[in-house]
Design a protein around this motif. Structure first.
Motif, PDB file in Angstrom:
ATOM      1  N   ASP A   1      58.670   5.502  16.174  1.00 38.36           N
ATOM      2  CA  ASP A   1      60.111   5.337  15.987  1.00 38.36           C
ATOM      3  C   ASP A   1      60.704   4.906  17.322  1.00 38.36           C
ATOM      4  N   MET A   2      60.645   3.590  17.583  1.00 33.33           N
ATOM      5  CA  MET A   2      61.090   3.065  18.874  1.00 33.33           C
ATOM      6  C   MET A   2      62.621   3.012  18.937  1.00 33.33           C
ATOM      7  N   GLY A   3      63.165   3.097  20.154  1.00 35.20           N
ATOM      8  CA  GLY A   3      64.619   3.083  20.306  1.00 35.20           C
ATOM      9  C   GLY A   3      65.094   2.353  21.554  1.00 35.20           C
ATOM     10  N   LEU A   4      66.064   1.458  21.365  1.00 36.29           N
ATOM     11  CA  LEU A   4      66.707   0.763  22.493  1.00 36.29           C
ATOM     12  C   LEU A   4      67.825   1.655  23.013  1.00 36.29           C
ATOM     13  N   GLN A   5      67.498   2.488  23.985  1.00 38.67           N
ATOM     14  CA  GLN A   5      68.424   3.557  24.366  1.00 38.67           C
ATOM     15  C   GLN A   5      69.713   3.057  25.007  1.00 38.67           C
ATOM     16  N   ASN A   6      69.743   1.796  25.417  1.00 36.50           N
ATOM     17  CA  ASN A   6      70.970   1.269  26.018  1.00 36.50           C
ATOM     18  C   ASN A   6      72.120   1.191  25.028  1.00 36.50           C
ATOM     19  N   TYR A   7      71.828   1.367  23.748  1.00 38.89           N
ATOM     20  CA  TYR A   7      72.898   1.352  22.754  1.00 38.89           C
ATOM     21  C   TYR A   7      73.273   2.770  22.318  1.00 38.89           C
ATOM     22  N   ARG A   8      72.825   3.742  23.084  1.00 37.55           N
ATOM     23  CA  ARG A   8      73.124   5.145  22.809  1.00 37.55           C
ATOM     24  C   ARG A   8      74.635   5.435  22.865  1.00 37.55           C
TER      25      ARG A   8
ATOM     26  N   ARG B   1      71.940 -14.414  21.675  1.00 39.41           N
ATOM     27  CA  ARG B   1      72.884 -15.478  22.047  1.00 39.41           C
ATOM     28  C   ARG B   1      74.325 -14.951  22.054  1.00 39.41           C
ATOM     29  N   ALA B   2      74.681 -14.142  21.071  1.00 38.07           N
ATOM     30  CA  ALA B   2      76.069 -13.678  20.976  1.00 38.07           C
ATOM     31  C   ALA B   2      76.415 -12.719  22.107  1.00 38.07           C
ATOM     32  N   SER B   3      75.416 -12.032  22.653  1.00 39.09           N
ATOM     33  CA  SER B   3      75.688 -11.116  23.763  1.00 39.09           C
ATOM     34  C   SER B   3      76.245 -11.877  24.961  1.00 39.09           C
ATOM     35  N   ALA B   4      75.754 -13.085  25.159  1.00 38.60           N
ATOM     36  CA  ALA B   4      76.239 -13.891  26.289  1.00 38.60           C
ATOM     37  C   ALA B   4      77.711 -14.243  26.131  1.00 38.60           C
ATOM     38  N   LEU B   5      78.186 -14.294  24.893  1.00 39.24           N
ATOM     39  CA  LEU B   5      79.613 -14.554  24.648  1.00 39.24           C
ATOM     40  C   LEU B   5      80.441 -13.275  24.739  1.00 39.24           C
ATOM     41  N   GLY B   6      79.773 -12.158  24.962  1.00 42.19           N
ATOM     42  CA  GLY B   6      80.507 -10.898  25.025  1.00 42.19           C
ATOM     43  C   GLY B   6      80.728 -10.262  23.671  1.00 42.19           C
ATOM     44  N   VAL B   7      80.042 -10.762  22.649  1.00 41.12           N
ATOM     45  CA  VAL B   7      80.208 -10.176  21.320  1.00 41.12           C
ATOM     46  C   VAL B   7      79.526  -8.817  21.254  1.00 41.12           C
ATOM     47  N   GLY B   8      80.261  -7.826  20.784  1.00 43.39           N
ATOM     48  CA  GLY B   8      79.662  -6.531  20.515  1.00 43.39           C
ATOM     49  C   GLY B   8      79.441  -5.683  21.751  1.00 43.39           C
ATOM     50  N   HIS B   9      79.051  -4.436  21.492  1.00 35.03           N
ATOM     51  CA  HIS B   9      78.759  -3.491  22.566  1.00 35.03           C
ATOM     52  C   HIS B   9      77.637  -4.018  23.434  1.00 35.03           C
ATOM     53  N   GLN B  10      77.876  -4.079  24.746  1.00 35.34           N
ATOM     54  CA  GLN B  10      76.830  -4.529  25.664  1.00 35.34           C
ATOM     55  C   GLN B  10      75.988  -3.329  26.107  1.00 35.34           C
ATOM     56  N   PRO B  11      74.712  -3.563  26.404  1.00 31.86           N
ATOM     57  CA  PRO B  11      73.845  -2.459  26.819  1.00 31.86           C
ATOM     58  C   PRO B  11      74.459  -1.716  28.007  1.00 31.86           C
ATOM     59  N   THR B  12      74.413  -0.395  27.931  1.00 30.57           N
ATOM     60  CA  THR B  12      74.991   0.403  29.005  1.00 30.57           C
ATOM     61  C   THR B  12      73.907   1.248  29.669  1.00 30.57           C
TER      62      THR B  12
ATOM     63  N   LEU C   1      59.738  -5.545  20.213  1.00 28.84           N
ATOM     64  CA  LEU C   1      60.560  -6.450  21.013  1.00 28.84           C
ATOM     65  C   LEU C   1      61.558  -5.720  21.901  1.00 28.84           C
ATOM     66  N   LYS C   2      61.613  -6.137  23.156  1.00 36.02           N
ATOM     67  CA  LYS C   2      62.589  -5.607  24.113  1.00 36.02           C
ATOM     68  C   LYS C   2      63.443  -6.770  24.599  1.00 36.02           C
ATOM     69  N   PRO C   3      64.699  -6.851  24.175  1.00 30.67           N
ATOM     70  CA  PRO C   3      65.564  -7.951  24.623  1.00 30.67           C
ATOM     71  C   PRO C   3      65.787  -7.884  26.136  1.00 30.67           C
ATOM     72  N   ALA C   4      65.980  -9.052  26.724  1.00 31.30           N
ATOM     73  CA  ALA C   4      66.065  -9.143  28.186  1.00 31.30           C
ATOM     74  C   ALA C   4      67.205  -8.320  28.765  1.00 31.30           C
ATOM     75  N   ASP C   5      68.248  -8.073  27.991  1.00 31.51           N
ATOM     76  CA  ASP C   5      69.383  -7.330  28.531  1.00 31.51           C
ATOM     77  C   ASP C   5      69.297  -5.826  28.251  1.00 31.51           C
ATOM     78  N   SER C   6      68.165  -5.372  27.757  1.00 30.20           N
ATOM     79  CA  SER C   6      68.004  -3.936  27.492  1.00 30.20           C
ATOM     80  C   SER C   6      67.085  -3.324  28.545  1.00 30.20           C
ATOM     81  N   LEU C   7      67.516  -2.221  29.105  1.00 27.07           N
ATOM     82  CA  LEU C   7      66.715  -1.576  30.147  1.00 27.07           C
ATOM     83  C   LEU C   7      65.701  -0.606  29.569  1.00 27.07           C
ATOM     84  N   TYR C   8      66.084   0.112  28.516  1.00 28.10           N
ATOM     85  CA  TYR C   8      65.276   1.243  28.065  1.00 28.10           C
ATOM     86  C   TYR C   8      64.857   1.084  26.610  1.00 28.10           C
TER      87      TYR C   8
END
Lengths: 320, 320, 320, 320
Positions: free
Chosen positions: C153-160, C273-284, C111-118
């Motif tokens: 070993d997949m990785g969502l690198q936007n949370y690096r 859903r919580a990302s839209a509220l600004g909860v937590g580190h957003q993908p960078t 799964l690749k969430p819509a707000d993740s680039l990498y």
């Protein structure tokens, strides 16, 4: 139903809103999801990752992973009447167990080894325990229920002559406990009707509130007198009259209004390798085996028998 | 013992060197350790963190966490003779189950509710499954065994009149399966002797190779015809003659030479709360209950009875 | 590879015969089976109930259910050279963890969430622990291995940029650890070649014996100095050079000769859903994120880059 | 604390009545019990079998068996100020993990290997997940909490120089997560005070409502954006200022008013066998290690330092 029934107050687990949780395989990966209860997407499954899928198009996995499974022998008056010719089988409920390896999901295979003649269906409702539970009273027992599921307590009746009543080989073989499609709470179980189908025709039917002898609160309190029930444990609540044997190719279903419709298909597999060496009790076709496999047609509504025979006939025609 | 017995070749799990693994609580924390087999520290327990402790001074936890527990009804000729007056009970072994919540460790309490008259001991050896196992032949079954443990298959015989043979309430209550002290491999099980003690006096005794009717390989192959055995699953291999009831304060032990000596103490607890409301089958003291609780003294060696009575007498004197 | 390498003697888990166990879903029910190694049915899967199926036609489930998953950061010289410009990254291996909920099977969705680039692939081999293991030496560690599997070993690198190096959100999300198709033993791992594919084109490649810096025996002995490894625990052994990001629709595979070929498909899901509220580190999309997501093309064989770009191009054409 | 704080409405899990469940070993057997909240037996533990025991006299087992443990790096303003010289460490919380094998109970040993110089305490509160949880909003997250426990997130700081920030070896070793004595719900967590003791003297203290930066609802919603939390999973909520190293013989406690007081004793064990061979990262005593092990005394209340030193002095005197 005895023991404070009708209930003075509906317990929280039976009060709305309805919530149904399912475990499914989408694109080869396992997810939890919740059935959408209203609006344009009613009846669809919202995966926890927000995607919405049609549950009719995805593979279901069992919604439970119990540490133990305990089953009531007889808890419906129609079943008691069929097998014992009286409306209540015993003063108090009696139980047997099925191993966790018998668990199976909605849309599954139910295996019939080549050397077994009789594989009986028994449509039931299952209770899923939500919290560690020991030494509770019936009134308190409701708080320990997570929810309810349709279930099929399948049995290889050819092993009825062994195991001295424990039915380990009758009821314990792999795949013999389809359960699901989901776990449901927020539904008044006592207003629901259970139906078992063979190839789409009703072969068992019971109104749960009218016909069950003991409620889940009573059964939990009874068992938990001595045995700690753990979260996820499953209690099977017995079947109404007309449990009968089915054949490879048959589609067996247990539908409980308000809970859902669970499906399995009977599939033939080779006899076990060790059986060919003569290891262990071999399947028998004794009077006792046949008594249970075939039941007492004269003590059940004729339409069950008629539907059963019609479904069997259609299966044969389909095969030829 | 039938089915290729004596074995042509000792299976790997019975060939040396001996290895015994225990799970213990030291200073309030849980650890795995290995018994030291020779040298100056022989018999001591080396924790996996290299510390060495005297196992007599530490609390033991159960060395297994099974997903299921399957027990042979009768697998010793002396037990068959006692209960059925013939050297072999049935053509093939029969089974019942105990729930995982019945598991208990070495040095434990075994609970006797206040409203139960009879709590019987049954000294046994347990087989622990090491690998997922289904549809194997007896010769292959040895490869799926992790090791062996002493066990006590305790039973609340007052529930003998209910559950139609499954014995869920007889054998399934919490604490009714002490097992341990450890899991042992590398010992020729068929050369060992099993002894059960009441307050230090021998009340059961059997040479495993001479008296057991079915070996673990046969039993595993039999069960795995239909049921997948998972790593950690436990099979209880039956008890020899002279299972009898014990009282609060009694110390019950099962010793198997080569495997170890397992201890439990009978402890009284209050009757379940729901029993006072009349929920469920109440303990009975019927002829069938007494037949099983007391056995047939005329068909067992007199010294078991003598030791049993002497141990009982000492317990009474100790209490007064 | 250091620490007694080449091995003086091949450990038992790498000596033949080859055995591959798979967990599959047939007709909606879950079964264990074994790959047939020779004869007319070579390559087919024999279910434990004796049925033979073509593994290409059935859904796979993860062959492991670990209590913990520990991953080596860098264990291939090519990866060390790419990321650190030297053949060995650190004097000793370093580790991070993935939660068990990240486990996924062969033929899965990643799964690749819509707000993740990498979302980067990393083809690896996994070691599955077979016995409780603590405080062992490298030579002894082989005995605690159940087998080996291909893994991604997949990785969502936007949370690096968050989690201070633990990579919980990079590597820990649901579905980010495809593993399988089966568990294999009896194969000399050090003679095998690992290849990762994007849409059928090789984008990573390494000869395991030539390029890995630390063997599994060393890594197990290192970790088990302080941490007890339990049966079923998984160790991921690092990836060779050219981990890169992939897009929804891409098919990513890890093939290890002798072990099998593992497949997953990248699938887009909505942002949490919580990302839209600004909860937590957003993908960078910082320089550090891009450094890891894109790697260093100048330090890897050009053909990996060429294949990667060609596969990307084909995916785009297919989508339009 | 940010994100809807003060809470408009106290969530159900924090509203009364107070319920505390403990898992204890009585007479060598494991039981669940509930603390008696009022009357003559207030503070005693009622086992589920109705017996009442004094919890001070029985061994405690961990009240949780999580599939994963996720810990917030910094969630107290005093800790952020100590380590980073500012009241908030990062814009959003960051996390690391501990393996389930690190779990330990009340009244336990906390192991310090002979080659490790620094073993730091960190008193925390833990959140126990009650229901499968993914993709929830902070307001919804409360419904997924089973209860709260005191916890000690112990760390072998000599491994601070390895693992690139994951702290696997710092925080992951066996015994490094004492948790308990029980799981509590029905207490307003934000009105409670956390205190850590070394040999009875307060060395950390914080008012949870006043000093924590992120509430459990925020942290659950943050993590569950990508990772499914399962029933029993544990989240550690960070420690206030003045984490310091302790020595064998020290008694370390974490008390949270309303939740209970958790105790562990530091115990020396031999260095791992593989360390003597030079396997793996060896304990280091670098400036970074010392910075974390010793902290910044000038940024914490002087009484913590005074108590810490006094407790250390008493331990030395006791030993000599």
């Amino acid at each position: 139903m005895n023991f404070e029934f009708p209930l003075k107050e509906l317990p929280a687990v039976m009060r709305g809103p309805r919530v149904e949780r399912r475990r499914v395989l989408v694109g080869g990966s396992a997810y939890w999801g919740t059935i959408i209860e209203d609006g344009a997407e009613q009846g669809l499954l919202r995966l926890d990752d927000s995607r919405v899928v049609d549950p009719a198009t995805v593979q279901h996995l069992p919604p439970v992973a119990p540490s133990k499974i305990i089953a009531v022998h007889i808890s419906y008056s129609s079943r008691s009447f069929e097998t014992r010719n009286q409306p209540k089988p015993t003063e108090t409920p009696t139980y047997f167990t099925k191993p966790p390896t018998s668990i199976n999901g909605h849309g599954c295979e139910i295996l019939k080894p080549a050397d077994s003649l009789y594989l009986n269906y028994e449509g039931e409702y299952a209770v899923v325990i939500g919290k560690t539970c020991r030494n509770v009273l019936p009134d308190e027992a409701w708080d320990y229920i997570e929810g309810f599921c349709p279930a099929l307590d399948m049995g290889l009746q050819n092993y009825r002559d062994t195991d001295q009543g424990s039915m380990l080989r009758v009821k314990g073989a792999d795949t013999l406990l389809p359960i699901g499609p989901g776990i449901v709470k927020g539904v008044n179980l006592f207003e629901q009707t259970l139906r078992t189908y063979r190839n789409g025709r009703v072969v068992q039917e019971a109104h749960i509130g009218d016909e069950t002898i003991w409620g889940p609160h009573y059964v939990i309190a009874d068992i938990a007198r001595h045995i700690t029930l753990l979260p996820g444990d499953v209690i099977l609540m017995g079947t109404p009259c007309h449990s009968r044997s089915v054949d490879p190719g048959d589609v067996v279903e247990c539908e409980i209004t308000g809970l859902g419709r669970l499906t399995g298909t009977i599939v033939a597999i080779p006899a076990p390798r060790a059986s060919a060496l003569g290891v262990g009790h071999q399947p028998t076709d004794s009077p006792e085996v046949r008594r249970v496999a075939f039941g007492f047609d004269e003590r059940v509504p004729a339409r069950f028998k008629d539907n059963y025979v019609a479904a069997q006939k259609e299966l044969k025609e389909k095969k030829t």
